[in-house]
Design an enzyme around this catalytic site. Structure first.
Site, short mmCIF file in Angstrom:
data_model
loop_
_atom_site.label_atom_id
_atom_site.label_comp_id
_atom_site.label_asym_id
_atom_site.label_seq_id
_atom_site.Cartn_x
_atom_site.Cartn_y
_atom_site.Cartn_z
N HIS A 176 -37.93 52.63 -18.16
CA HIS A 176 -38.38 52.73 -16.88
C HIS A 176 -39.22 51.60 -16.62
O HIS A 176 -39.63 50.79 -17.68
CB HIS A 176 -39.01 53.98 -16.49
CG HIS A 176 -38.08 55.03 -16.07
ND1 HIS A 176 -37.11 54.77 -15.03
CD2 HIS A 176 -37.57 56.22 -16.76
CE1 HIS A 176 -36.39 56.03 -14.98
NE2 HIS A 176 -36.72 56.80 -15.87
N ASP A 206 -40.12 47.32 -11.30
CA ASP A 206 -38.98 47.60 -10.38
C ASP A 206 -38.63 46.74 -9.24
O ASP A 206 -37.46 46.19 -8.92
CB ASP A 206 -39.10 49.02 -9.82
CG ASP A 206 -38.57 50.12 -10.99
OD1 ASP A 206 -38.07 49.68 -12.08
OD2 ASP A 206 -38.65 51.19 -10.62
#
Length: 429
Positions: A176, A206
């Protein structure tokens, strides 16, 4: 602090074309719904405007960085078709609030059905670009990898979004945003001295080092394809993008101008003239007068520092920080904002997510807009010749399956629906 101006009436910022936004069938801007009303649903029919008008992009639905990249392309005028899987969902919220899906049409294709890959191939033959966020090898196993799709469209730009990249020892493992930042060196640099690193939301990895990097990469490849007729694969990895964002920091480190520890440098909260301070009412001010002339104005307006240490003497930083903190703690945030108003002292209030949209400056620029009752950041940047339209609200999975296939000249809707290759839905309400 001055009274906050209201924003979010459906009016577009300068450089954004309201007539091309999420409006009525004739292109007019919608009125905001009454308080408490659910966001309305309507067709996609809008004029595609912006510098990417006419560009066709397929997005294989996922979460996080790839949808963000596709949203950016849609905001800039591209026609983006989001391909959801049957029963697949993104965020655990109502689809109308999944704002990364704004400005897109949505279809549902069963990629595990033998004919699912065939349908994606038909769409890809008519597209300029495709973006996906699978682990390496998954798209190939589904029959929609770059080699297969570029056979039907050699000019296709194939954007791949992963955390670790398409190759390397970790490429096949899960991760992640936080883990990608961790090995890039970036996470180590963020946080207080003597404390653990602090996750900077998922903005650096991200979105900054991931989705935005993918969008830029796709645009670069499209420019090459436009000139040569040759498509290519764009391997956008968050570890690469996060490291790229830290390019200047790595340069300063090698020059001996950056210490490899937290809160020990000019830009990481180590310098007292670049940090966050609490006011008497429990709120915070961001203080950033780095340059001497700005610091001089800050100190003059702040007052009460007496014979304060030199802000550029690293050995005196702790003492100067203590003095500034003690002084700022004597008044409320609003009182200090009045003191620094209109100055070059580089002081701003730390606003919450609910406070930010109604700040006078952001209200004046209409940095936030309201679409179908949902307040959100407006498309950016602003363009002088090709202004952007307001995006349509996020679509429900399968909402546009029939019309997309018709618009893209793909026949056999009824058979595809009957055999489960595609699904079509009608949004609730």
């Amino acid at each position: 602090m001055p009274a906050c101006a209201s924003v979010g009436t459906g009016q577009a910022p300068r450089g954004v074309n309201p007539a091309a936004g999420a409006g009525d069938a004739d292109g007019g801007a919608r009125r905001p719904p009454p308080p408490g009303a659910k966001p309305a649903r309507e067709g996609y029919r809008r004029r595609m405007v912006g510098p990417l008008a006419g560009l066709r992009v397929i997005e294989i639905a996922g979460i996080g960085p790839a949808p963000f990249a596709a949203m950016v392309l849609a905001d800039l005028g591209a026609e983006v078709i989001r391909v959801d899987r049957p029963g697949g969902r993104g965020l655990p919220v109502d689809s109308v609030y999944d704002l990364l899906n704004r400005g897109k049409r949505a279809i549902v294709v069963d990629l595990k059905h033998p004919q699912g890959a065939v349908l994606i191939g038909e769409l890809a033959a008519k597209a300029d670009a495709l973006v996906e966020g699978f682990r390496p090898g998954v798209a190939e196993r589904l029959g929609i990898g770059p080699a297969a799709l570029r056979e039907v469209n050699p000019k296709l730009v194939y954007g791949r979004m992963t955390g670790w990249g398409q190759h390397g020892p970790l490429a096949g493992t899960a991760g992640h945003d936080l883990t990608y930042l961790a090995i890039s060196g970036v996470l180590h640099a963020i946080g207080p001295a003597g404390g653990p690193p602090v996750p900077p939301l998922n903005l650096l990895g991200d979105y900054g080092g991931g989705g935005m990097l993918l969008a830029v990469g796709v645009l670069g490849a499209l420019w090459h394809a436009a000139r040569t007729g040759q498509g290519q694969v764009v391997d956008a990895a968050i570890v690469d993008g996060a490291a790229l964002l830290a390019t200047q920091v790595y340069g300063m480190l090698h020059a001996g101008a950056w210490r490899d520890s937290r809160a020990a440098n000019l830009l990481d909260g180590g310098a007292p003239q670049y940090g966050v301070y609490e006011t008497s009412d429990g709120k915070y001010l961001a203080v950033g007068p780095l340059e001497p002339k700005f610091y001089a104005e800050f100190a003059a307006r702040l007052g009460g520092l007496g014979e304060a240490p030199d802000p550029y003497d690293v050995t005196a930083w702790a003492e100067l920080r203590r003095l500034i903190a003690a002084r700022l703690a004597t008044r409320t945030q609003a009182e200090w904002l009045d003191v620094f108003a209109g100055s070059d002292a580089c002081v701003a209030p730390v606003l919450s997510l609910t406070e930010a949209p109604v700040h006078p400056h952001l209200a004046a620029r209409q940095t936030f807009v309201e679409i179908d009752g949902v307040r959100q950041p407006a498309p950016a940047p602003r363009f002088s010749v090709t202004p952007l339209g307001l995006p349509t609200p996020p679509a429900w999975p399968g909402e546009h399956t029939r019309e997309v296939l018709a618009d893209w000249g793909i026949s056999g809707f009824d058979e595809l629906l009957a055999t489960g290759v595609i699904h079509a839905t009608t949004p609730p309400g």
